[in-house]
Scaffold this motif. Structure first.
Motif, mmCIF file in Angstrom:
data_model
loop_
_atom_site.group_PDB
_atom_site.id
_atom_site.type_symbol
_atom_site.label_atom_id
_atom_site.label_comp_id
_atom_site.label_asym_id
_atom_site.label_seq_id
_atom_site.Cartn_x
_atom_site.Cartn_y
_atom_site.Cartn_z
ATOM 1 N N ALA A 22 -1.542 3.048 -2.985
ATOM 2 C CA ALA A 22 -0.812 1.930 -4.019
ATOM 3 C C ALA A 22 0.498 2.621 -4.363
ATOM 4 O O ALA A 22 1.526 2.085 -4.471
ATOM 5 C CB ALA A 22 -1.795 1.604 -5.103
ATOM 6 N N ALA A 23 0.192 3.902 -4.960
ATOM 7 C CA ALA A 23 1.485 4.502 -5.466
ATOM 8 C C ALA A 23 2.527 4.503 -4.260
ATOM 9 O O ALA A 23 3.937 4.297 -4.578
ATOM 10 C CB ALA A 23 1.388 6.041 -5.927
ATOM 11 N N GLU A 24 2.217 5.068 -2.939
ATOM 12 C CA GLU A 24 3.274 4.994 -2.014
ATOM 13 C C GLU A 24 3.911 3.822 -1.714
ATOM 14 O O GLU A 24 5.180 3.506 -1.525
ATOM 15 C CB GLU A 24 2.471 5.314 -0.561
ATOM 16 N N ILE A 25 2.899 2.449 -1.645
ATOM 17 C CA ILE A 25 3.662 1.229 -1.624
ATOM 18 C C ILE A 25 4.517 0.791 -2.765
ATOM 19 O O ILE A 25 5.464 0.249 -2.366
ATOM 20 C CB ILE A 25 2.411 0.378 -1.232
ATOM 21 N N ILE A 26 4.128 0.863 -3.751
ATOM 22 C CA ILE A 26 4.801 0.590 -4.973
ATOM 23 C C ILE A 26 6.240 1.300 -4.938
ATOM 24 O O ILE A 26 7.296 0.898 -5.060
ATOM 25 C CB ILE A 26 4.279 0.912 -6.371
ATOM 26 N N SER A 44 1.458 9.486 1.576
ATOM 27 C CA SER A 44 0.370 9.795 0.662
ATOM 28 C C SER A 44 -0.734 10.279 1.353
ATOM 29 O O SER A 44 -0.828 10.155 2.497
ATOM 30 C CB SER A 44 -0.184 8.245 -0.048
ATOM 31 N N ALA A 45 -1.695 10.942 0.917
ATOM 32 C CA ALA A 45 -2.966 11.753 1.424
ATOM 33 C C ALA A 45 -4.115 11.795 0.381
ATOM 34 O O ALA A 45 -3.941 11.328 -0.784
ATOM 35 C CB ALA A 45 -2.414 13.091 1.839
ATOM 36 N N GLY A 46 -5.081 12.173 0.937
ATOM 37 C CA GLY A 46 -6.354 12.278 0.270
ATOM 38 C C GLY A 46 -7.034 13.812 0.273
ATOM 39 O O GLY A 46 -6.679 14.395 1.081
ATOM 40 N N PRO A 56 -5.681 0.800 3.021
ATOM 41 C CA PRO A 56 -5.940 0.880 1.864
ATOM 42 C C PRO A 56 -7.263 -0.266 1.485
ATOM 43 O O PRO A 56 -7.267 -1.257 2.255
ATOM 44 C CB PRO A 56 -4.911 0.270 1.010
ATOM 45 N N ASP A 57 -8.067 0.125 0.442
ATOM 46 C CA ASP A 57 -9.144 -0.942 0.040
ATOM 47 C C ASP A 57 -8.368 -2.192 -0.100
ATOM 48 O O ASP A 57 -7.337 -2.499 -0.965
ATOM 49 C CB ASP A 57 -9.529 -0.407 -1.381
ATOM 50 N N SER A 58 -9.205 -3.177 0.408
ATOM 51 C CA SER A 58 -8.796 -4.502 0.318
ATOM 52 C C SER A 58 -8.593 -5.208 -1.296
ATOM 53 O O SER A 58 -7.540 -5.970 -1.427
ATOM 54 C CB SER A 58 -9.936 -5.753 1.030
ATOM 55 N N GLY A 65 -0.501 -7.298 -4.005
ATOM 56 C CA GLY A 65 -0.007 -8.702 -4.015
ATOM 57 C C GLY A 65 -0.029 -9.528 -5.322
ATOM 58 O O GLY A 65 1.097 -10.362 -5.522
ATOM 59 N N ARG A 66 -0.753 -9.718 -5.992
ATOM 60 C CA ARG A 66 -0.882 -10.173 -7.429
ATOM 61 C C ARG A 66 0.404 -9.827 -8.217
ATOM 62 O O ARG A 66 0.974 -10.517 -9.034
ATOM 63 C CB ARG A 66 -1.944 -9.999 -8.055
ATOM 64 N N HIS A 67 1.083 -8.527 -7.893
ATOM 65 C CA HIS A 67 2.047 -8.059 -8.847
ATOM 66 C C HIS A 67 3.185 -8.073 -7.798
ATOM 67 O O HIS A 67 4.327 -7.425 -8.337
ATOM 68 C CB HIS A 67 1.925 -6.452 -9.205
ATOM 69 N N GLY A 68 3.370 -8.584 -6.767
ATOM 70 C CA GLY A 68 4.500 -9.147 -5.838
ATOM 71 C C GLY A 68 4.867 -8.073 -5.064
ATOM 72 O O GLY A 68 6.254 -8.266 -4.750
ATOM 73 N N PHE A 69 4.059 -7.235 -4.724
ATOM 74 C CA PHE A 69 4.765 -6.089 -3.862
ATOM 75 C C PHE A 69 4.288 -6.438 -2.612
ATOM 76 O O PHE A 69 3.254 -6.937 -2.187
ATOM 77 C CB PHE A 69 3.996 -4.648 -4.255
ATOM 78 N N ASN A 70 5.346 -5.899 -1.889
ATOM 79 C CA ASN A 70 5.294 -6.096 -0.245
ATOM 80 C C ASN A 70 4.495 -5.130 0.225
ATOM 81 O O ASN A 70 4.734 -3.819 -0.006
ATOM 82 C CB ASN A 70 6.591 -6.012 0.216
ATOM 83 N N VAL A 71 3.204 -5.420 0.956
ATOM 84 C CA VAL A 71 2.184 -4.519 1.281
ATOM 85 C C VAL A 71 2.605 -4.032 2.713
ATOM 86 O O VAL A 71 2.525 -4.738 3.680
ATOM 87 C CB VAL A 71 0.555 -5.017 1.168
ATOM 88 N N TYR A 72 2.705 -2.661 2.707
ATOM 89 C CA TYR A 72 2.750 -2.058 4.042
ATOM 90 C C TYR A 72 1.585 -1.406 4.549
ATOM 91 O O TYR A 72 0.728 -1.195 3.868
ATOM 92 C CB TYR A 72 3.839 -0.834 4.043
ATOM 93 N N SER A 73 1.255 -1.349 5.866
ATOM 94 C CA SER A 73 0.134 -0.577 6.478
ATOM 95 C C SER A 73 0.406 0.776 6.138
ATOM 96 O O SER A 73 1.306 1.549 6.634
ATOM 97 C CB SER A 73 0.075 -1.159 7.861
ATOM 98 N N THR A 74 -0.527 1.490 5.647
ATOM 99 C CA THR A 74 -0.564 2.828 5.605
ATOM 100 C C THR A 74 -2.233 3.414 5.797
ATOM 101 O O THR A 74 -2.954 2.639 5.284
ATOM 102 C CB THR A 74 -0.106 3.432 4.279
#
Ligand code: 4NP
Length: 164
Positions: A22-26, A44-46, A56-58, A65-74
């Motif tokens: 989420a941090a990476e996408i934001i 990002s990594a774990g 990422p977790d659905s 999405g609710r906050h208007g971010f464009n979601v990339y695959s990672t």
């Protein structure tokens, strides 16, 4: 570490399926809006590899999405020793993450690259001193993490690209 010389950032949490992607996408969204995508490299990594290869977790994708971010695959991946060479700044989401990241750091130069994400959170805006793990939480917990990360990422850009 001179924070102004940072041109690559790695976000790290436990599973790399909720907070750090989420941090990476934001952060990517904010960099894109600011025209800085070519200036700062991000991933990002774990600290654990249990979810390696997972998206990422659905519930986090929905919150983004609710906050208007464009979601990339990672895709989830574990933290590697080479990350301490490839990244200038390695941000841990909570104190356990920071402990685990530092344990993997090969030397003092690597350790100096590690910092808490909440270093970029204004204490008058949020009470959080760690990014809370939303994995066992409800949609409001995911929304809270997105809002906290949005705030922190926005401050992070101001610090590493100061005259932007
Ligand atoms: P994350 O959340 O560290 O923000 O990706 C978690 C993901 C998975 C687990 C715990 C936290 N887990 O126990 O599998």
């Amino acid at each position: 570490m001179m924070i102004q010389s940072v041109s690559s950032v790695l976000f790290v949490c436990l599973g790399n399926i909720c907070r750090s992607p989420a941090a990476e996408i934001i952060f990517r969204n904010l960099l894109e809006r600011a025209g800085l995508s070519d200036v700062i490299r991000v991933d990002s990594a774990g600290t654990m590899g249990y979810h390696e290869g997972s998206l990422p977790d659905s519930r986090m994708i929905a919150a983004l999405g609710r906050h208007g971010f464009n979601v990339y695959s990672t895709y989830s991946r574990p933290l590697h020793p080479e990350d301490f060479i490839r990244y200038d700044l390695i941000l841990g989401m909570d104190n356990d993450n920071l402990h685990d990241i530092k344990r993997l750091a090969p030397d003092s130069i690597a350790k100096a690259k590690v910092a808490p994400m909440c270093q970029f959170v204004d204490t008058n805006k949020f009470r959080d001193r760690e990014v809370p793990d939303p994995y066992y939480g409800d949609p409001r917990d995911f929304d809270h993490v997105v809002e906290l990360l949005d705030h922190a990422c926005s401050n992070l850009i101001k610090v590493i690209v100061p005259n932007h």
